[in-house]
Design a protein around this motif. Structure first.
Motif, short mmCIF file in Angstrom:
data_model
loop_
_atom_site.label_atom_id
_atom_site.label_comp_id
_atom_site.label_asym_id
_atom_site.label_seq_id
_atom_site.Cartn_x
_atom_site.Cartn_y
_atom_site.Cartn_z
N LYS A 63 0.83 -1.21 0.00
CA LYS A 63 0.00 0.00 0.00
C LYS A 63 0.86 1.25 0.00
O LYS A 63 0.52 2.23 -0.68
CB LYS A 63 -0.94 0.00 1.22
CG LYS A 63 -2.20 -0.79 0.98
CD LYS A 63 -3.34 -0.26 1.81
CE LYS A 63 -4.65 -0.79 1.26
NZ LYS A 63 -5.79 -0.37 2.05
N ASP A 64 1.95 1.22 0.77
CA ASP A 64 2.86 2.37 0.75
C ASP A 64 3.37 2.62 -0.66
O ASP A 64 3.33 3.75 -1.16
CB ASP A 64 4.05 2.10 1.68
CG ASP A 64 3.70 2.40 3.12
OD1 ASP A 64 2.55 2.77 3.36
OD2 ASP A 64 4.59 2.25 3.98
N PHE B 56 0.74 4.05 -2.82
CA PHE B 56 0.48 5.46 -2.52
C PHE B 56 1.52 6.35 -3.15
O PHE B 56 1.20 7.34 -3.81
CB PHE B 56 0.44 5.69 -1.01
CG PHE B 56 0.39 7.15 -0.66
CD1 PHE B 56 -0.80 7.84 -0.74
CD2 PHE B 56 1.53 7.83 -0.28
CE1 PHE B 56 -0.86 9.19 -0.45
CE2 PHE B 56 1.49 9.19 0.01
CZ PHE B 56 0.29 9.85 -0.07
N TRP B 57 2.81 6.00 -2.95
CA TRP B 57 3.85 6.87 -3.49
C TRP B 57 3.78 6.92 -5.00
O TRP B 57 3.92 7.99 -5.60
CB TRP B 57 5.23 6.40 -3.03
CG TRP B 57 5.47 6.74 -1.60
CD1 TRP B 57 5.52 5.88 -0.56
CD2 TRP B 57 5.64 8.05 -1.05
NE1 TRP B 57 5.71 6.56 0.61
CE2 TRP B 57 5.78 7.89 0.34
CE3 TRP B 57 5.67 9.32 -1.59
CZ2 TRP B 57 5.97 8.97 1.20
CZ3 TRP B 57 5.86 10.40 -0.74
CH2 TRP B 57 6.01 10.21 0.64
N ALA C 235 0.82 9.04 -5.95
CA ALA C 235 1.02 10.43 -5.57
C ALA C 235 1.94 11.12 -6.57
O ALA C 235 1.65 12.23 -7.03
CB ALA C 235 1.62 10.51 -4.16
N ILE D 280 -6.02 6.92 -5.83
CA ILE D 280 -5.82 7.38 -4.45
C ILE D 280 -7.12 7.20 -3.66
O ILE D 280 -7.10 6.75 -2.50
CB ILE D 280 -5.38 8.86 -4.45
CG1 ILE D 280 -4.00 9.00 -5.06
CG2 ILE D 280 -5.40 9.42 -3.04
CD1 ILE D 280 -2.87 8.67 -4.17
#
Lengths: 174, 102
Positions: free
Chosen positions: A8-9, A12-13, A16, A49
């Motif tokens: 998930k990290d 996200f990055w 983003a 997101i």
């Protein structure tokens, strides 16, 4: 469990950076078509997101309404209004020497507000699909905003037609 | 449960909002100004949904839904205005749209 977290990290990055990169493309690319394509990339990344935030209904709505509707409208606008011979006319940025520092100041102020305010550390446990909650809100306590929204959409339908139609010459009128 | 802290989502929202704001004031083309406006609205929606996830209420989801509907309406009217402007001026340059200047 750790693998799920890091996945998930990473997602996200990735999304983003995609969001910000495509957003910069919308704002700073000189070609109108490229700006529209950047907008598409931004909207899709933002939908992802939303997915990471467990907002399933809103993510799907984002793709249907924005990518399927708004973006097509923008492309129609681009192709209806630009002159074929000078693709990049009237898309030059002006006064950016003032605007970019002002934007940086705006960014710093809001970031300071975010950093200095107490934020809850952990999210609540996953609540499952959000559709039921949204439906309950709209059909009970927030029924009036929902109905006002439909009136707005009707008004926009008529108003946009009124403004965008070609004005008839007097001899063309019946 | 997501392992990304809330502040990361908020920073992303702020970045998106700022990029859109800079685009609105720097671009002379009305279409790009409208697109940048969409970026700003998307930034706000990201912040809304991040807070919704951390608080666990459905109201923010409903608010985002309303924002989307109003944004779609705004784009429809805005593009109709741009088309009308183009028909009058043969250009969508905001600096040239000075007809209402006193």
């Amino acid at each position: 469990m750790m693998d799920a977290l890091t996945l998930k990290d990473a997602l996200f990055w990735a999304f983003a950076f995609l969001t910000v990169g495509f957003g910069l493309m919308v704002t700073f690319h000189r070609s109108l078509v490229h700006a529209a394509l950047g907008l598409m990339g931004t909207l899709l990344s933002v939908a992802c997101i939303y997915g990471l935030l467990d907002a399933d209904f809103v993510a799907v709505t984002q793709i249907i309404v924005y990518v399927g509707g708004v973006l097509i409208l923008f492309l129609f606008g681009v192709f209806l209004t630009r002159r074929i011979d000078d693709i990049e006319v009237s898309n030059l940025s002006v006064n950016w020497m003032v605007a970019v520092p002002a934007g940086l100041v705006l960014l710093a102020v809001i970031l300071y507000a975010v950093i200095s305010s107490p934020l809850p550390m952990a999210p609540v446990d996953a609540t499952g699909p959000t559709v039921e909650g949204i439906g309950n809100e709209f059909l009970s306590r927030y029924l009036l905003p929902f109905e006002v929204l439909s009136v707005i959409l009707l008004a926009v339908l008529v108003g946009a037609l009124m403004m965008a139609r070609r004005e008839l010459k007097p001899e063309e009128r019946d | 449960m997501t392992g990304v802290p809330l502040s990361h989502f908020l920073v992303l929202a702020v970045a998106l909002f700022t990029i859109g704001a800079v685009g609105v004031v720097t671009r002379r083309n009305a279409l790009v100004a409208l697109m940048s406006l969409e970026l700003m609205l998307n930034g706000v929606n990201v912040a809304f949904l991040a807070f919704a996830r951390w608080r666990g209420d459905a109201l923010a989801n409903a608010a985002v839904f309303i924002v989307m509907a109003v944004a779609a309406a705004e784009v429809a009217v805005g593009l109709a205005l741009v088309i009308a402007l183009f028909r009058h001026n043969r250009s969508v340059d905001l600096d040239e749209a000075t007809r209402m200047k006193g």
